[in-house]
Scaffold this motif. Sequence first.
Motif, PDB file in Angstrom:
ATOM      1  N   ARG A 198      37.035  94.398  36.861  1.00 56.55           N
ATOM      2  CA  ARG A 198      37.773  93.125  36.788  1.00 56.55           C
ATOM      3  C   ARG A 198      38.666  92.940  38.010  1.00 56.55           C
ATOM      4  O   ARG A 198      38.745  91.834  38.564  1.00 56.55           O
ATOM      5  CB  ARG A 198      38.627  93.069  35.514  1.00 56.55           C
ATOM      6  CG  ARG A 198      37.847  92.762  34.250  1.00 56.55           C
ATOM      7  CD  ARG A 198      38.796  92.396  33.120  1.00 56.55           C
ATOM      8  NE  ARG A 198      39.747  93.454  32.838  1.00 56.55           N
ATOM      9  CZ  ARG A 198      39.531  94.446  31.980  1.00 56.55           C
ATOM     10  NH1 ARG A 198      38.379  94.510  31.323  1.00 56.55           N
ATOM     11  NH2 ARG A 198      40.447  95.356  31.762  1.00 56.55           N
ATOM     12  N   ARG A 199      39.321  94.004  38.427  1.00 58.61           N
ATOM     13  CA  ARG A 199      40.205  93.911  39.599  1.00 58.61           C
ATOM     14  C   ARG A 199      39.412  93.547  40.850  1.00 58.61           C
ATOM     15  O   ARG A 199      39.851  92.739  41.671  1.00 58.61           O
ATOM     16  CB  ARG A 199      40.937  95.251  39.781  1.00 58.61           C
ATOM     17  CG  ARG A 199      42.055  95.210  40.808  1.00 58.61           C
ATOM     18  CD  ARG A 199      42.893  96.465  40.695  1.00 58.61           C
ATOM     19  NE  ARG A 199      42.091  97.671  40.876  1.00 58.61           N
ATOM     20  CZ  ARG A 199      42.542  98.894  40.629  1.00 58.61           C
ATOM     21  NH1 ARG A 199      43.782  99.062  40.183  1.00 58.61           N
ATOM     22  NH2 ARG A 199      41.778  99.942  40.823  1.00 58.61           N
ATOM     23  N   TRP A 200      38.220  94.143  40.970  1.00 60.33           N
ATOM     24  CA  TRP A 200      37.346  93.869  42.114  1.00 60.33           C
ATOM     25  C   TRP A 200      36.831  92.429  42.062  1.00 60.33           C
ATOM     26  O   TRP A 200      36.788  91.733  43.085  1.00 60.33           O
ATOM     27  CB  TRP A 200      36.192  94.865  42.098  1.00 60.33           C
ATOM     28  CG  TRP A 200      35.183  94.692  43.184  1.00 60.33           C
ATOM     29  CD1 TRP A 200      35.326  95.005  44.511  1.00 60.33           C
ATOM     30  CD2 TRP A 200      33.852  94.168  43.040  1.00 60.33           C
ATOM     31  NE1 TRP A 200      34.173  94.727  45.188  1.00 60.33           N
ATOM     32  CE2 TRP A 200      33.252  94.211  44.318  1.00 60.33           C
ATOM     33  CE3 TRP A 200      33.115  93.699  41.959  1.00 60.33           C
ATOM     34  CZ2 TRP A 200      31.937  93.778  44.544  1.00 60.33           C
ATOM     35  CZ3 TRP A 200      31.818  93.269  42.169  1.00 60.33           C
ATOM     36  CH2 TRP A 200      31.243  93.310  43.441  1.00 60.33           C
ATOM     37  N   LEU A 201      36.453  91.951  40.893  1.00 60.83           N
ATOM     38  CA  LEU A 201      35.940  90.587  40.757  1.00 60.83           C
ATOM     39  C   LEU A 201      37.042  89.562  41.027  1.00 60.83           C
ATOM     40  O   LEU A 201      36.795  88.523  41.658  1.00 60.83           O
ATOM     41  CB  LEU A 201      35.371  90.385  39.348  1.00 60.83           C
ATOM     42  CG  LEU A 201      34.081  91.160  39.036  1.00 60.83           C
ATOM     43  CD1 LEU A 201      33.751  91.075  37.559  1.00 60.83           C
ATOM     44  CD2 LEU A 201      32.916  90.652  39.879  1.00 60.83           C
ATOM     45  N   ARG A 202      38.254  89.837  40.557  1.00 64.63           N
ATOM     46  CA  ARG A 202      39.367  88.916  40.815  1.00 64.63           C
ATOM     47  C   ARG A 202      39.706  88.844  42.297  1.00 64.63           C
ATOM     48  O   ARG A 202      40.254  87.848  42.764  1.00 64.63           O
ATOM     49  CB  ARG A 202      40.605  89.365  40.026  1.00 64.63           C
ATOM     50  CG  ARG A 202      40.482  89.136  38.519  1.00 64.63           C
ATOM     51  CD  ARG A 202      41.586  89.852  37.773  1.00 64.63           C
ATOM     52  NE  ARG A 202      41.447  89.701  36.328  1.00 64.63           N
ATOM     53  CZ  ARG A 202      42.065  90.455  35.431  1.00 64.63           C
ATOM     54  NH1 ARG A 202      42.904  91.411  35.842  1.00 64.63           N
ATOM     55  NH2 ARG A 202      41.875  90.256  34.147  1.00 64.63           N
ATOM     56  N   GLY A 205      35.238  90.187  44.951  1.00 55.37           N
ATOM     57  CA  GLY A 205      34.210  91.159  45.300  1.00 55.37           C
ATOM     58  C   GLY A 205      34.501  91.899  46.591  1.00 55.37           C
ATOM     59  O   GLY A 205      33.595  92.471  47.210  1.00 55.37           O
ATOM     60  N   GLN A 206      35.772  91.916  46.985  1.00 56.33           N
ATOM     61  CA  GLN A 206      36.173  92.594  48.212  1.00 56.33           C
ATOM     62  C   GLN A 206      36.816  93.942  47.894  1.00 56.33           C
ATOM     63  O   GLN A 206      37.435  94.104  46.844  1.00 56.33           O
ATOM     64  CB  GLN A 206      37.180  91.736  48.992  1.00 56.33           C
ATOM     65  CG  GLN A 206      36.656  90.353  49.361  1.00 56.33           C
ATOM     66  CD  GLN A 206      35.478  90.408  50.309  1.00 56.33           C
ATOM     67  OE1 GLN A 206      35.482  91.168  51.284  1.00 56.33           O
ATOM     68  NE2 GLN A 206      34.457  89.605  50.036  1.00 56.33           N
ATOM     69  N   GLY A 207      36.695  94.900  48.813  1.00 57.41           N
ATOM     70  CA  GLY A 207      37.337  96.198  48.645  1.00 57.41           C
ATOM     71  C   GLY A 207      36.342  97.297  48.332  1.00 57.41           C
ATOM     72  O   GLY A 207      35.184  97.041  47.974  1.00 57.41           O
ATOM     73  N   ASP A 208      36.799  98.524  48.490  1.00 52.52           N
ATOM     74  CA  ASP A 208      35.967  99.704  48.246  1.00 52.52           C
ATOM     75  C   ASP A 208      35.987 100.024  46.761  1.00 52.52           C
ATOM     76  O   ASP A 208      36.790 100.839  46.289  1.00 52.52           O
ATOM     77  CB  ASP A 208      36.493 100.892  49.065  1.00 52.52           C
ATOM     78  CG  ASP A 208      35.563 102.098  49.000  1.00 52.52           C
ATOM     79  OD1 ASP A 208      34.571 102.046  48.235  1.00 52.52           O
ATOM     80  OD2 ASP A 208      35.827 103.091  49.702  1.00 52.52           O
ATOM     81  N   VAL A 209      35.105  99.377  46.025  1.00 53.28           N
ATOM     82  CA  VAL A 209      35.119  99.517  44.574  1.00 53.28           C
ATOM     83  C   VAL A 209      34.710 100.918  44.139  1.00 53.28           C
ATOM     84  O   VAL A 209      35.156 101.421  43.105  1.00 53.28           O
ATOM     85  CB  VAL A 209      34.208  98.449  43.927  1.00 53.28           C
ATOM     86  CG1 VAL A 209      32.750  98.716  44.233  1.00 53.28           C
ATOM     87  CG2 VAL A 209      34.447  98.365  42.431  1.00 53.28           C
TER      88      VAL A 209
END
Length: 286
Positions: A198-202, A205-209
Motif C-alpha cells: 500500500r505504501r508503494w502504491l500510494r 509505484g516508486q521506490g525500492d519495494v
Amino acid sequence: MQYVRVMPKAVKTPRATSSSDAQESAAGTRAAAQRLKMRRELAAAAMELFATKGYEATTVDEIAAAAGVARRTFFRHFRSKEEAIFPDHDDTLVRAEAVLNAAPPHEHPLDTVCRGIKEVMKMYAGAPAISVARYRLTREVPTLREREIASVARYERLFTRYLLGHFDERDHHDGNDDPLLAEVAASAVVTAHNHVLRRWLRAGGQGDVESQLDHAFAIVRETFGSGIGAGRPAPSSQTDRQAVQPPREAPAARVSASGDVVVAVARTDAPLDEVMRTIQQALTKG
C-alpha cells in the motif's frame, strides 16, 4: 515445540521421455503463456475503459472490443468485468505454493513463507502503472475492494496451512500454542506485505519495494521466529532425522529507538530488573 519429521518419499524411476511427450509439454507451455497474455490484454483494456468511462458505465462488450476479441472470448477468461482487473492472482497463488513445496529442508518455515509471498509483490511490481491504477480504482468501488480482500485471504490460508504443517497437529494440549503462533505468524507476514505494498502504491509505484519488504519481513521474523522454532532438523543421519531441534528462547526484552522515542517489548515472564537494565542501556547509547 515439535516439528513434524517429513519422511523421504519413494523415488520413482523416471520413464523415458519421447518426442511426442516433449511436444505436448511445449504446446502446454505455449498455451499457458497465450492464456496469460490474453488475460493481461483484457485486463489492460478494462483498466483503460474504467479510467476514461468509469467502472459502472463500462460493459463487457466494450472491454472485449477494446482488446480486439469477441464477447465469448472474454468469458472464456473471466466470469465478470470486476474479475478482469485481477488477471494474475490465480497464477501467482500457484507460484507461491510452488515456493513452499520446494523449500530447502533447513530453511525456517517462516522464511519460506516470506519468500512465497514475494511472488505476490512481483506480480504488482511487474506492472507498476496498472497496479497503481487498480489500487485507486479498488478504493472507489466497494465490489472490487471486496474481491481484492477475498484474494488476499486465499494467500493467508495457503501460508497458514504451510506453517501448521510443521507442527504435530495431534499434539494438542494446554500450553501448546504452536497452532496459534502459526496462524498469527501467517497473518503477520500477509499484513507486513500489504503494508509495504500500500505504501508503494500510494507513492505511485516508486521506490525500492523489495528492500522495504525485506525490512518488514525481518521485523516479523524477529518477532515470531524464536516462538515457532529455529528450523527443521537436518536429515544427515537417522539419529539426526529423529532429533527435534529445540526452539530458541526469545530475549527478555527488546528495545528499538527512533529519534527521541524508545520502544521496549518484553516477555510477560521477564524479570523486571533485566527489562529495566535493557532500557537503561538503550537510553545510555542514545
